[in-house]
Design a protein around this motif. Structure first.
Motif: not given
Ligand code: MF3
Ligand code: CO
Ligand code: CO
Length: 265
Positions: A99, A225, A82, A110, A65, A207
């Motif tokens: 996460d 990230w 992240h 999520d 992603y 969140e």
């Molecule tokens: N899971 C995260 C959220 O709660 C987003 C992670 S984006 C990623 O929005 F690319 F790091 F997975």
């Protein structure tokens, strides 16, 4: 007002798709939870998430992603969000947020939880408790067609009362066939949030990221990230995917074995 038959069918398919995705995502969290102990690496946690998801015929949403390299996020101590799983060995006293986002028949679930590794400092425990309480206070604060800013109002009240700060720059989000979509769910009250209504049929995450010190973070320049608190102090977070129904919010990512509403850490 009459809804067209097609529209009703689409709404029903969405509800059912999101419920199934949330249920599977929560089941994945239940599977991984007992493994998150001092001595495991964040990369090993990622492998468990990846294999469990694929073994059940589903897809880890983070992998690739926007070029994210792993199947989940693992955010340790001062990492707000992240964090990229890797060679880091979790040790006694750490806090770590896991996460997990999965795609089930095209729909996303999520959620995240923060785990305490063995004995942690009293301040770390308070912070984890606060982020958990903020999530449930926000869920309790919303009802059909309320303002999105009701979430931020509830979160800020609890966090500030405990002497902590609320992250502004990372937010909850609509979730559906896309990982991140409208509406934006800020965890502080904003003018946009006051204009945005949470209508029945809308699905989104809550969140809250709660910091021990300053609310601001910086993204790692090398990996692009990892977001760390600017002052290096701790950050904690819990996340659920929620569907607003005519009767109020329905939590789609409730786990069987995880901390339930009112849990004391
Ligand atoms: N899971 C995260 C959220 O709660 C987003 C992670 S984006 C990623 O929005 F690319 F790091 F997975
Ligand atoms: Co999210
Ligand atoms: Co998430």
């Amino acid at each position: 007002m009459l809804m067209s038959k097609r529209r009703r069918q689409a709404e029903k398919a969405k509800r059912q798709g999101l419920r199934a995705a949330g249920r599977f995502n929560a089941q994945a969290m239940d599977f991984i939870r007992p493994h998150i102990q001092p001595g495991i690496t964040t990369g090993e946690i990622d492998r468990l998430v990846h294999e469990y998801t694929l073994d059940h015929g589903h897809t880890p949403a983070p992998l690739n992603y926007q070029n994210f390299p792993k199947s989940c996020c693992t955010s340790v101590n001062e990492v707000i969000c992240h964090g990229i799983p890797g060679n880091y060995v979790l040790k006694e006293g750490d806090i770590v947020n896991l996460d997990i986002t999965t795609i089930v028949n095209g729909w996303h679930g999520d959620q995240s939880e923060t785990f305490m590794m063995g004995e942690v400092s009293e301040e770390a425990r308070r912070l984890v408790q606060c982020s958990f309480d903020c999530l449930y206070a926000a869920i309790d604060a919303i009802r059909p067609s309320c303002r999105a800013s009701d979430i931020g109002t509830a979160v800020v009240r609890i966090a500030h009362a405990m002497g902590f700060s609320v992250v502004k720059d990372y937010v909850g989000h609509g979730v559906g066939k896309k990982f991140h979509q409208e509406p934006t769910i800020s965890h502080i009250p904003t003018p946009e949030g006051r204009r945005q209504r949470l209508r029945p049929g809308m699905s989104f995450t809550i969140e809250p990221m709660i910091n021990e010190g300053v609310p601001d973070g910086d993204q790692d320049k090398e990996d692009g990230w990892t977001v760390r608190t600017q002052d290096g102090k701790l950050s904690a977070q819990f996340e659920h995917t929620v569907l607003m129904t005519q009767d109020g919010p329905e939590i789609l990512t409730l786990t069987k074995d995880g901390p339930q509403k009112g849990h004391k850490f």
